[in-house]
Design a protein around this motif. Structure first.
Motif, PDB file in Angstrom:
ATOM      1  N   THR A 239      20.864   9.911 -46.679  1.00  0.00           N
ATOM      2  CA  THR A 239      22.048  10.623 -46.179  1.00  0.00           C
ATOM      3  C   THR A 239      21.639  11.611 -45.089  1.00  0.00           C
ATOM      4  OG1 THR A 239      21.935  12.387 -47.865  1.00  0.00           O
ATOM      5  CG2 THR A 239      23.205  10.417 -48.403  1.00  0.00           C
TER       6      THR A 239
ATOM      7  N   VAL B 295      29.152   8.920 -48.366  1.00  0.00           N
ATOM      8  CA  VAL B 295      28.064   8.935 -49.347  1.00  0.00           C
ATOM      9  C   VAL B 295      28.590   8.389 -50.667  1.00  0.00           C
ATOM     10  CG1 VAL B 295      26.443  10.388 -50.628  1.00  0.00           C
ATOM     11  CG2 VAL B 295      26.980  10.913 -48.229  1.00  0.00           C
TER      12      VAL B 295
ATOM     13  N   SER C 256      24.872  15.096 -52.017  1.00  0.00           N
ATOM     14  CA  SER C 256      24.195  14.692 -50.788  1.00  0.00           C
ATOM     15  C   SER C 256      23.497  15.887 -50.142  1.00  0.00           C
ATOM     16  CB  SER C 256      25.185  14.075 -49.793  1.00  0.00           C
ATOM     17  OG  SER C 256      25.924  15.073 -49.129  1.00  0.00           O
TER      18      SER C 256
END
Length: 372
Positions: free
Chosen positions: A265, A277, A299
């Motif tokens: 990510t 994500v 993330s």
């Protein structure tokens, strides 16, 4: 000097390889022993004692299922570390395994350097007290970690993020599209992760985007521990390409990406690709995690920025309809797309410049140098 490096997963293998290169520059007489993956093997021209493919178990349930393998790996690593007697052991993330190695090394008077802090700020923060006892030097790659450790009176070094080094050093292939027959349509990159458990739960939902975006082509970033045949059991006869060892090239040409939560990510954000994500795991693993984890986001992009910068779809929310809807916004809603890219600009300011590997290597040499 003699260095023993341990990485247990693909991202750690990348950072370990770059650190090895930096250590060679600072210490031309450096000798290495490694537990890691393909990239660390290439950097040292030696075979890893244990390969990351035999170590990367993610989630509470998955770890329990593989306790016997983990125990064997620990025993093998401890015995080899003791025999090698390095000047320092350098542990790269992977805390479930590496904190046990740190404790063993400390008991046997081997200096312990920890590169890429365990994410103890996310859950079980009490582990910091153990870390203070068994780790000699901690090198952090996330800006907020310094303040976290200060709360526990532990001094650490912030070295910047090594992903910036990896991307800065990467030579993009100008013929990537032609070489992979991808010249016809805009690309949606699918990054399903490197662990079998993640791929098998998440990739089927990603592949459904084939029907939702007929004017785009889906391209899977294959993990080095699998081959194309493995991915074909998910794609079947669909015209979905799989590329290996070309993730940065893929992202460089992608209009948008669906990315499994993890290091990827952050790589996707650094390369300025709008992303959604996603994450799925064993239901019991998620249930336990939700009780223990003390952060709002999963993330790295959102964690570093401190606010929702990219959409996260977790467990039941991670489904083809939700992924499709967010991808559609990223591709077709100019205002939303611009907002995500602006969030990436803020992220870049917080991450700073490349140089983490070189800085860490210099600090390690300085700490190991005899003091007058």
């Amino acid at each position: 000097m003699k260095y023993y490096l341990i990485a247990g997963e693909t991202s750690g293998d990348l950072h370990g390889a770059n650190l090895i290169k930096a250590l060679k520059t600072e210490d031309p007489q450096a000798e290495f022993r490694i537990i890691g993956g393909d990239q660390m093997e290439a950097a040292t021209s030696q075979k890893a004692l244990i390969h990351t493919a035999d170590m990367a178990f993610m989630g509470f349930v998955e770890v329990v299922k593989n306790l016997r393998t983990i125990s064997k790996n620990l025993k093998k690593a401890k015995e080899d570390l003791f025999r090698y007697q390095p000047d320092t052991v350098i542990l790269i993330d992977f805390p479930g395994f590496n904190l046990k190695i740190a404790s063993f090394a400390k008991k046997n008077n081997i200096k312990v350097c920890y590169y890429i802090s365990p994410k103890i700020w996310a859950w079980n923060q009490g582990r910091v007290h153990k870390i203070k006892k068994i780790v000699d030097h901690m090198f952090c790659i996330l800006p907020f970690e310094v303040d976290f450790y200060k709360r526990f009176d532990m001094d650490v070094d912030y070295v910047g993020n090594p992903l910036l080094d990896a991307i800065d050093a990467y030579t993009f292939n100008p013929n990537f599209l032609a070489a992979n027959n991808l010249e016809n349509n805009p690309i949606i990159a699918l990054l399903p992760g490197s662990r079998k458990m993640e791929i098998e739960k998440i990739l089927p939902d990603m592949i459904e985007m084939y029907y939702a975006f007929p004017k785009h082509q889906l391209v899977i970033a294959g993990a080095p521990n699998f081959d194309e045949a493995y991915y074909r059991q998910f794609t079947g006869d669909l015209d979905i390409a799989v590329v290996f060892d070309q993730t940065y090239d893929l992202l460089h040409h992608a209009e948008a990406a669906v990315v499994t939560s993890g290091t990827a990510t952050l790589e996707t954000a650094i390369l300025k690709v709008p992303q959604v994500v996603v994450y799925k795991a064993n239901a019991l693993t998620i249930q336990i995690a939700r009780k223990l984890i003390k952060v709002k986001f999963i993330s790295l992009v959102n964690l570093i920025n401190g606010y929702l910068s990219v959409i996260e779809l977790i467990q039941k929310d991670c489904n083809p309809e939700a992924i499709r809807d967010e991808l559609d916004r990223l591709i077709n809603d100019p205002e939303h797309r611009a907002s995500v890219l602006e969030n990436y600009t803020i992220l870049a300011e917080k991450l700073g410049s490349p140089g983490a590997s070189a800085k860490t290597a210099k600090l390690i040499l300085n700490y190991l140098a005899p003091k007058n």
